[in-house]
Scaffold this active site. Structure first.
Site, PDB file in Angstrom:
ATOM      1  N   SER A  79      44.801  39.426  44.012  1.00  0.00           N
ATOM      2  CA  SER A  79      43.562  39.876  43.390  1.00  0.00           C
ATOM      3  C   SER A  79      43.652  41.356  43.057  1.00  0.00           C
ATOM      4  CB  SER A  79      42.377  39.638  44.335  1.00  0.00           C
ATOM      5  OG  SER A  79      41.250  40.327  43.833  1.00  0.00           O
TER       6      SER A  79
ATOM      7  N   HIS B  54      44.741  37.130  39.892  1.00  0.00           N
ATOM      8  CA  HIS B  54      43.322  36.833  40.116  1.00  0.00           C
ATOM      9  C   HIS B  54      42.477  38.029  39.687  1.00  0.00           C
ATOM     10  CE1 HIS B  54      40.107  34.554  42.157  1.00  0.00           C
ATOM     11  NE2 HIS B  54      39.666  35.721  42.615  1.00  0.00           N
TER      12      HIS B  54
ATOM     13  N   ASP C 226      38.641  39.438  39.366  1.00  0.00           N
ATOM     14  CA  ASP C 226      37.279  39.262  39.880  1.00  0.00           C
ATOM     15  C   ASP C 226      36.261  39.987  39.011  1.00  0.00           C
ATOM     16  OD1 ASP C 226      37.569  37.758  42.374  1.00  0.00           O
ATOM     17  OD2 ASP C 226      38.746  39.486  43.046  1.00  0.00           O
TER      18      ASP C 226
ATOM     19  N   MET D 286      32.340  40.880  38.581  1.00  0.00           N
ATOM     20  CA  MET D 286      31.078  40.957  39.335  1.00  0.00           C
ATOM     21  C   MET D 286      30.031  41.684  38.497  1.00  0.00           C
ATOM     22  SD  MET D 286      32.660  42.176  42.938  1.00  0.00           S
ATOM     23  CE  MET D 286      33.982  41.253  43.733  1.00  0.00           C
TER      24      MET D 286
ATOM     25  N   HIS E 294      37.760  34.888  37.945  1.00  0.00           N
ATOM     26  CA  HIS E 294      36.722  34.433  38.884  1.00  0.00           C
ATOM     27  C   HIS E 294      35.413  35.132  38.514  1.00  0.00           C
ATOM     28  CE1 HIS E 294      35.365  34.451  43.419  1.00  0.00           C
ATOM     29  NE2 HIS E 294      34.570  33.723  42.658  1.00  0.00           N
TER      30      HIS E 294
ATOM     31  N   MET F 122      31.857  35.998  39.080  1.00  0.00           N
ATOM     32  CA  MET F 122      30.747  36.108  40.032  1.00  0.00           C
ATOM     33  C   MET F 122      29.567  36.716  39.276  1.00  0.00           C
ATOM     34  SD  MET F 122      33.067  37.342  43.215  1.00  0.00           S
ATOM     35  CE  MET F 122      34.408  37.764  42.110  1.00  0.00           C
TER      36      MET F 122
ATOM     37  N   MET G 227      35.223  29.855  48.789  1.00  0.00           N
ATOM     38  CA  MET G 227      35.065  31.255  49.228  1.00  0.00           C
ATOM     39  C   MET G 227      35.163  31.303  50.753  1.00  0.00           C
ATOM     40  SD  MET G 227      34.718  33.305  46.609  1.00  0.00           S
ATOM     41  CE  MET G 227      34.648  34.709  47.697  1.00  0.00           C
TER      42      MET G 227
ATOM     43  N   GLY H 173      31.724  39.371  46.553  1.00  0.00           N
ATOM     44  CA  GLY H 173      31.188  40.682  46.200  1.00  0.00           C
ATOM     45  C   GLY H 173      32.096  41.842  46.570  1.00  0.00           C
ATOM     46  N   PHE H 174      32.906  41.650  47.587  1.00  0.00           N
ATOM     47  CA  PHE H 174      33.734  42.761  48.053  1.00  0.00           C
ATOM     48  C   PHE H 174      35.079  42.254  48.549  1.00  0.00           C
ATOM     49  CE2 PHE H 174      29.275  43.695  48.678  1.00  0.00           C
ATOM     50  CZ  PHE H 174      29.144  44.934  48.050  1.00  0.00           C
ATOM     51  N   GLY H 175      36.093  43.100  48.385  1.00  0.00           N
ATOM     52  CA  GLY H 175      37.384  42.819  49.004  1.00  0.00           C
ATOM     53  C   GLY H 175      37.374  43.309  50.441  1.00  0.00           C
ATOM     54  N   GLY H 176      38.397  42.935  51.182  1.00  0.00           N
ATOM     55  CA  GLY H 176      38.591  43.479  52.522  1.00  0.00           C
ATOM     56  C   GLY H 176      37.631  43.002  53.588  1.00  0.00           C
TER      57      GLY H 176
ATOM     58  N   ASP I 243      39.766  32.002  48.781  1.00  0.00           N
ATOM     59  CA  ASP I 243      39.613  33.394  48.331  1.00  0.00           C
ATOM     60  C   ASP I 243      38.781  34.184  49.336  1.00  0.00           C
ATOM     61  OD1 ASP I 243      39.339  35.723  46.878  1.00  0.00           O
ATOM     62  OD2 ASP I 243      38.129  34.847  45.274  1.00  0.00           O
ATOM     63  N   GLY I 244      39.416  35.196  49.929  1.00  0.00           N
ATOM     64  CA  GLY I 244      38.710  36.106  50.821  1.00  0.00           C
ATOM     65  C   GLY I 244      39.347  36.183  52.200  1.00  0.00           C
ATOM     66  N   GLY I 245      39.854  37.355  52.543  1.00  0.00           N
ATOM     67  CA  GLY I 245      40.415  37.538  53.886  1.00  0.00           C
ATOM     68  C   GLY I 245      41.693  36.772  54.154  1.00  0.00           C
TER      69      GLY I 245
ATOM     70  N   GLY J 256      43.860  39.946  48.176  1.00  0.00           N
ATOM     71  CA  GLY J 256      43.659  41.291  47.637  1.00  0.00           C
ATOM     72  C   GLY J 256      44.206  42.333  48.585  1.00  0.00           C
TER      73      GLY J 256
HETATM   74  C1  DX5 Z   1      35.618  38.640  46.732  1.00  0.00           C
HETATM   75  C2  DX5 Z   1      36.614  38.326  45.658  1.00  0.00           C
HETATM   76  C3  DX5 Z   1      38.001  38.219  46.147  1.00  0.00           C
HETATM   77  C4  DX5 Z   1      38.552  39.485  46.717  1.00  0.00           C
HETATM   78  C5  DX5 Z   1      39.491  39.095  47.820  1.00  0.00           C
HETATM   79  O1  DX5 Z   1      34.336  38.513  46.231  1.00  0.00           O
HETATM   80  O2  DX5 Z   1      36.303  37.110  45.018  1.00  0.00           O
HETATM   81  O3  DX5 Z   1      38.884  37.706  45.152  1.00  0.00           O
HETATM   82  O4  DX5 Z   1      39.241  40.279  45.778  1.00  0.00           O
HETATM   83  O5  DX5 Z   1      39.864  40.227  48.498  1.00  0.00           O
HETATM   84  P1  DX5 Z   1      40.481  40.193  49.975  1.00  0.00           P
HETATM   85  O6  DX5 Z   1      41.745  39.376  49.897  1.00  0.00           O
HETATM   86  O7  DX5 Z   1      40.727  41.635  50.256  1.00  0.00           O
HETATM   87  O8  DX5 Z   1      39.461  39.572  50.879  1.00  0.00           O
HETATM   88 ZN    ZN Z   2      37.901  36.213  43.684  1.00  0.00          ZN
END
Ligand code: DX5
Ligand code: ZN
Length: 222
Positions: A8, A33, A35, A37, A66, A68, A137, A142-145, A175-177, A197
């Site tokens: 991502s 990927h 994202d 938003m 993706h 959102m 999900m 909404g956020f990475g990390g 997707d996520g973590g 990501g």
């Molecule tokens: C979150 C995004 C993800 C995000 C994943 O809303 O859809 O694609 O970039 O990031 P990580 O892998 O850091 O959780």
């Molecule tokens: Zn995503």
């Protein structure tokens, strides 16, 4: 099929986006990927068409977009023109989901539907046969990390079971973590596309991190 890896770019260095895209080009990654938003569906704004177009200019791998965003139908054509190979919309953002999915397909893109952590897989029963991909999900969008939500394993098993019954060729993306500690277990539970990501772009060598994700649980996939 062996599972796919989709880094991502939300976690990339936006001031060095070309460099990071080229890194992905040379890596074992399968898709990129992207994202999107809108500050409405999720409490964050990422980037829009000009950035996707710029990414596409350098990308040698398909863009996995993706969305959102609320009412995504308004912008599907623009994202197709910007270079999307696949577009994933949120179940929670689409009151006429069947129409939206058909529109994505008419545009010649792979059609995906994403489920937020609270949305049960069973709600896809009557649309699953029309989909190319389901995105589970594993954090709130909404956020990475963010921290991985453990209930994801159960949801992957549910979607895998539904896919076996009604759409065996389905891409099941998580997707996520996602990182090297949970990747093998996610693949074992049914995921065949891993988005990552932070675990990629915060790694000392992102390319090695991608390879490690690609190798995770590779032998347990049918
Ligand atoms: C979150 C995004 C993800 C995000 C994943 O809303 O859809 O694609 O970039 O990031 P990580 O892998 O850091 O959780
Ligand atoms: Zn995503």
């Amino acid at each position: 099929m062996n599972h796919l890896i989709a880094p991502s770019i939300l976690a990339a260095d936006f001031a060095n986006l070309q460099r990071d895209i080229e890194l992905i080009n040379k890596s074992d990654a399968d898709w990129i990927h992207v994202d999107i938003m809108d500050g409405m569906f999720v409490p964050n704004i990422s980037f829009g068409f000009p950035v996707v177009t710029a990414v596409k200019k350098h990308a040698e791998k398909p863009l996995d977009v993706h969305l959102m965003i609320v009412d995504p139908d308004r912008y599907l054509k623009n994202f197709k023109e910007a270079g999307a190979a696949g577009m994933t919309v949120h179940y929670e953002a689409c009151p006429n989901l069947h129409r939206t999915v058909q529109y994505i397909k008419e545009l010649g893109c792979r059609a995906g539907v994403a489920l937020n952590p609270h949305t049960p897989v069973a709600l896809l029963e009557d649309i699953i046969a029309d989909l190319d991909m389901v995105l589970i999900m594993s954090v709130n969008p909404g956020f990475g990390g963010q921290k991985f939500i453990e209930n994801t394993y159960k949801k992957l098993k549910d979607i895998k079971e539904l896919s076996n019954r009604k759409n065996p060729g389905l891409y099941i993306e998580v997707d996520g973590g996602v990182d090297s500690t949970n990747a093998a277990k996610l693949v074992e539970a049914g995921a065949n596309v891993l988005v990552a990501g932070n675990s990629v772009f915060s790694a000392p060598d992102p390319s090695v991190a991608i390879t490690n994700l690609k190798k995770s649980g590779a032998l347990s996939v049918s």
